[in-house]
Scaffold this active site. Structure first.
Site, PDB file in Angstrom:
ATOM      1  CG  ASP A  39      35.337 -20.241  32.024  1.00 32.49           C
ATOM      2  OD1 ASP A  39      36.172 -19.484  32.190  1.00 32.49           O
ATOM      3  OD2 ASP A  39      34.995 -20.874  31.116  1.00 32.49           O
ATOM      4  CD  GLU A  75      32.402 -24.240  14.541  1.00 35.68           C
ATOM      5  OE1 GLU A  75      32.181 -25.225  15.045  1.00 35.68           O
ATOM      6  OE2 GLU A  75      31.548 -23.147  14.315  1.00 35.68           O
ATOM      7  CG  HIS A 109      25.984 -17.093  25.834  1.00 33.17           C
ATOM      8  ND1 HIS A 109      24.959 -17.508  25.997  1.00 33.17           N
ATOM      9  CD2 HIS A 109      26.894 -17.766  26.297  1.00 33.17           C
ATOM     10  CE1 HIS A 109      24.965 -18.844  26.577  1.00 33.17           C
ATOM     11  NE2 HIS A 109      26.299 -18.878  26.721  1.00 33.17           N
ATOM     12  N   GLY A 110      24.741 -17.496  22.641  1.00 28.09           N
ATOM     13  CA  GLY A 110      24.955 -19.015  21.930  1.00 28.09           C
ATOM     14  C   GLY A 110      23.703 -19.343  21.537  1.00 28.09           C
ATOM     15  CE  LYS A 113      32.518 -28.934  21.176  1.00 29.72           C
ATOM     16  NZ  LYS A 113      32.316 -27.753  21.204  1.00 29.72           N
ATOM     17  CG  HIS A 128      35.324 -23.482  26.317  1.00 29.06           C
ATOM     18  ND1 HIS A 128      36.018 -23.406  27.387  1.00 29.06           N
ATOM     19  CD2 HIS A 128      34.114 -22.702  26.657  1.00 29.06           C
ATOM     20  CE1 HIS A 128      35.650 -22.709  28.223  1.00 29.06           C
ATOM     21  NE2 HIS A 128      34.484 -22.178  27.896  1.00 29.06           N
TER      22      HIS A 128
END
Lengths: 486, 143
Positions: free
Chosen positions: A98, A209, A409-410, A485, A206
């Site tokens: 991705d 929000e 990144h998360g 979501k 992905h």
């Protein structure tokens, strides 16, 4: 001996696997994390980071960020800088399928009180206007030729076609269009997988929000104000998505091409076929770089069209223009990339190809790569947590050179999807979240269960680790109230 | 069980192991394992449209890789969910040839219960091996 026993503690946030750990390692592997996070990581992370250390041209260290977890080829959270002038390689497995999966953050001048009564309406409309789920197609009807233009021009194409504001481009990495993207290097198959998907979210982790910045969660008021967070309980919109089927196909095409030439033509031996690579300075390497840049641009364009839809939704619900609602971008960051950047190594400035796979670039103050308005502050860094916990806005720091100015990144997963799915049920989770003030819409109950908060690391611990390591500094924490979501 | 998902492999992705008494059965099972990651109720996919798939490769594992990619391609390009029942696999002059007609329909969110989109087949730990007189494949899908 367990691999964790081979790790040497260099500091509270640096754990090193020496280059002697396995045959072929050219440099040490370093995990940037607190001891708690290191102990929680699966063993494959160390093995995979060690494998990355065997790639030709790797400079200083193979790195893994605090949110790291096992992936394919590189770990997720992997960072590797290759020296193209010393045989350095480019590897699709070091970028991810991705390409330019990334985050975008948008402010509003609305507060929680303004949005709470209309929340369901907003989220339901977002769910309708931003298609998500398996193989979803978007509202843009493009010809193959239009799509080839779009992947060469990125978000600039969108703004030219009235899907955004000029200012949005300045607030996107590479101004929304990385130069050197060449659509003659992509397959027709890649075009067929992507030309219908502009403006779609995808699935897995992905999301889109609606979040609130509570006053007690604004850690640095001055910086927050510079990034547009100025009102108590201000509403922001954050989303995470990538280059969809197009990027996935570009990576797949070149993975196969590299496997055919890597050993026979270039004599490169690797420890995992997902590390397939070619010298950056080779016809195959250059072709992939130009094709991968099309993936980068597709992703910038995808997020640009999604932003356009978000602005439409808010505008429709509140009966005011997006400009009037203050729906300005804070920034757009890329997670899965390889970029040529200049970094100082052993006192000398060098041009390096920095692979970041599940890692955010985090340039400190003074970087020439940043737009004028962020030149003094440093780069905004957007780190998304799980849908239950919260997300962060941070800033790059001058002390980030050790990681080639890269950060997390998360929050990073701790549990596999297959396991998570057995522990939670999507419908029940949606009800529980609603009771806690988070309204969620999803195309998939099972997909929702796989994204349950406890399947992830503690986001606050990950952020604290990046701050302690000096690679990024928190500015504000956001609490989710509405979530679409994939 | 012709396929099962592995809990301890690929934290953010989905890994499976598929088995078959022969290669056609293995390929059918691996195709269903891949589709089942995307759609929970495979039986709801009606065979309304068909697509002919013909592939060849020097290596049997890469033939499976290409075959699974083909299903992912139709899912994105046409939103077409395909299942395979009668793959024919021949070996001639050290090369493998696959021929099949896959059948399925366009994704209908009202009838097809979605799980997670598959981005790609990865080559991480990817294998196709003979086992107990039959065949076994191990695949990690990028989610």
């Amino acid at each position: 001996m367990a691999i964790i026993d081979s790790l040497q503690k260099i500091s509270d946030t640096i754990w090193e696997l020496p280059a002697t750990y396995k045959d072929g390692m050219r440099v040490p592997a370093r995990i940037i994390a607190t001891e708690k996070l290191v102990r929680e990581m699966d063993e494959a992370v160390y093995q995979q980071t060690g494998n990355v250390a065997t790639l030709p041209g790797i400079t200083r260290y193979a790195l893994c960020m605090p949110d790291g977890h096992s992936g394919y080829g590189f770990p997720i959270g992997g960072v590797a800088a290759m020296d193209p002038h010393a045989g350095g390689v480019i590897s699709p497995g070091g970028i991810g399928f991705d390409i330019n999966c990334g985050m975008r953050l948008v402010t509003t001048n609305l507060t929680l009180d303004d949005v709470q009564p209309r929340l369901k309406e907003i989220v339901d409309l977002l769910f309708q206007r931003v298609p998500a789920g398996v193989g979803s197609h978007g509202f843009l009807k493009l010809s193959h030729g239009d799509f080839r233009d779009l992947v060469e021009q990125g978000a600039c194409w969108c703004v030219e076609h009235d899907y955004g504001w000029k200012e949005d481009l300045e607030l996107t990495e590479e101004n929304g269009c990385i130069s050197g993207a060449d659509a003659s290097k992509i397959s027709e198959r890649a075009v067929e997988r992507g030309y219908n998907q502009v403006g779609t979210l995808g699935s897995g982790n992905h999301y889109l929000e609606v979040q609130v910045a509570r006053p007690e969660d604004v850690r640095d008021k001055e910086l927050a104000a510079k990034f547009g967070i100025t009102i108590p309980n201000q509403i922001v919109v954050m989303f995470h998505c990538g280059s969809r089927g197009f990027g996935h196909q570009v990576a797949t095409d070149y993975l196969q091409k590299f496997l055919k030439v890597m050993e026979s033509k270039y004599g490169i031996k690797i420890l995992d076929r997902e590390l397939a690579c070619a010298p950056f300075d080779s016809p195959e390497g250059r072709d992939y770089f130009a094709a991968m840049k099309c993936g980068l641009n597709m992703s910038f364009a995808n997020r640009q069209v999604i932003l356009h839809r978000i602005r439409e939704v808010f505008s429709e619900v509140f009966g005011r223009s997006a400009e009037d609602l203050g729906m300005r971008m804070v920034y757009d960051v890329a997670h899965n990339t390889a970029k040529l950047e200049r970094h100082v190594v052993d006192g000398k400035e060098k041009e390096l190809l920095v692979h970041r796979k599940g890692s955010t670039r985090a340039f400190g103050p003074g970087s020439d790569e940043l737009p004028a308005r962020y030149h003094e502050t440093g780069q905004p860094v957007i780190i998304g947590g799980s849908m239950e916990t919260g997300s962060y806005l941070l800033v790059g720091t001058a002390s980030g050179a050790e990681t080639f100015f890269s950060t997390a990144h998360g929050s990073g997963r701790t549990m596999s999807r297959t396991k998570a799915r057995k522990q939670w049920h999507g419908k029940q989770l949606q009800r529980d979240l609603e009771a806690r003030g988070i309204y969620v819409r999803s195309t998939s109950w099972a997909g929702l269960a796989e994204e349950a908060g406890p399947a992830y690391k503690d986001i606050d611990e990950v952020i604290a680790a990046t701050e302690l390591a000096g690679i990024s500094k928190p500015v504000a924490r956001f609490t989710p109230i509405g979530n679409v979501k994939g | 069980m012709p396929y099962h998902y592995l809990e301890e492999v690929g934290t953010a992705d989905i890994a499976f192991e598929a088995t078959g008494r022969d290669l056609p059965e293995l390929f059918n099972d691996a195709a269903d394992a891949t589709m089942n990651v995307m759609i929970e109720n495979l039986k709801a996919i009606e065979p309304l449209e068909t697509r002919r798939i013909e592939l060849s490769n020097d290596k049997i594992d890469m033939l499976l890789f290409d075959f699974l990619q083909e299903l992912i391609y139709f899912k994105d390009a046409e939103r077409l969910l395909l299942r395979v029942r009668d793959a024919r696999i021949d070996e001639k002059a050290e090369k493998y040839f696959l021929k099949t007609e896959a059948a399925g329909e366009i994704l209908d969110p009202a009838r097809h219960r979605q799980r997670a989109d598959v981005k790609a087949v990865t080559l991480h730990g990817f294998s196709v091996e003979r086992e107990n007189g039959g065949w076994k494949a191990r695949v990690l899908l990028d989610i």
